[in-house]
Design an enzyme around this catalytic site. Sequence first.
Site: not given
Ligand code: BMA
Length: 380
Positions: A328-329, A196, A297, A191, A140, A129, A262
């Site tokens: 994702w995280r 975005w 993702e 994406e 973004w 990113h 998502y």
């Molecule tokens: C997004 C979120 C954010 C994060 C970004 C990059 O979807 O999880 O919090 O900073 O990914 O990992």
Amino acid sequence: MNNSWNKRCCALLLLFCSTHPAMCQNDFPSDGKATPATVNLYRNLKKLLTAGIMIGHQDDMAYGVNWKYEKGRSDVKDVTGDFPAVFGWELGHIELDSKVNLDSVPFDKMLEFIKEGYEMGAVITVSWHLNNPLTGKSAWEPAAGTVASVLPGGEKNNLYKNWLDKVAGFLNSLKGKKGEFIPVIFRPFHELNGSWFWWGKNHCTPDQLKQLYRFTVDYLRNEKNIHHLLFAYNTDRFATKEEYLERYPGDEYVDVMGFDIYQRNEGNKKFIDELDKTLTTLESIADAKKKIPALTEFGYGTVPDSSWWTKTLWQGLRNHKISYALAWRNAGKEAGGEMEFYMPYKGHLSENDFKSFYRLKKTLFGNDIKGKHIYKPTGL
Ligand code: BMA
């Protein structure tokens, strides 16, 4: 062709194949100079398509819900006793010479986690990113003219090359015990059919995105001499084959074809149908191009449904032959107080269902692929 021509062609081909043996086999990554381990990974990922779907997780070993940097820990492992088969990592802010990425993961720790994942025989994928090079703001925050500014001749081309040098520096530090480079699935400009990010659909033409993608790959390959990457072309949800391929940079630049999805406000049935339908389209595109399809993702924020894994996600995945699906995280509590996570943690309401999901024959986790030796020529 006459006989002597035939003979000369044959001799040339033999000579070429003796110096470039890997290129003379059918299936080769888009990089003609890919390292042996990268070629093996590419071929083994294809073979694994029939075995099942590898399940992955972003930042899995770094932190989870309510913990950070505890050696050997992982929310997936806390729940199942096993690690994911795919580890995702993120390079955002490496371009700023920052010691930590945009989610505060120190790059030196990330390096060690990547090595650990590789030694386990798991797949490594990396996203980026990157900030907006024109304005210095975040990924973004799009601004008109950003993509044009980083292309050759643009005012930010030198800056962008400098950023790529830093990415290259990190990628070049990824080495296994014998000094070999650790293969990585790199998925820049993800994406890209959304708007975005600054590289998104409303902020550049299809041709500009293709040029940006090609410039990036060519620079890493030809200027930085990096040959341990597979490249993932990665949209968000899409409706048609034409939409998916509108910004595709070309077969010589792509190895993995994926999309991100998502579940948000739609009901389970709608999500299943859309996932199923979109995967069908993806598989037919990837199949025609002989590339590797993947769900690059996915997630359902905080998984507020106790049987989501088997009754929803798996229903959308089960009829498909894709390489992997990366959740994702598990950021846990964000600065604003809201929770962000996509995998269950111990005690979460979907924990038991995730165990059932883990036990499905066709979901592959760490232990399932350990013995597959995906970086070896004789893998699987
Ligand atoms: C997004 C979120 C954010 C994060 C970004 C990059 O979807 O999880 O919090 O900073 O990914 O990992």
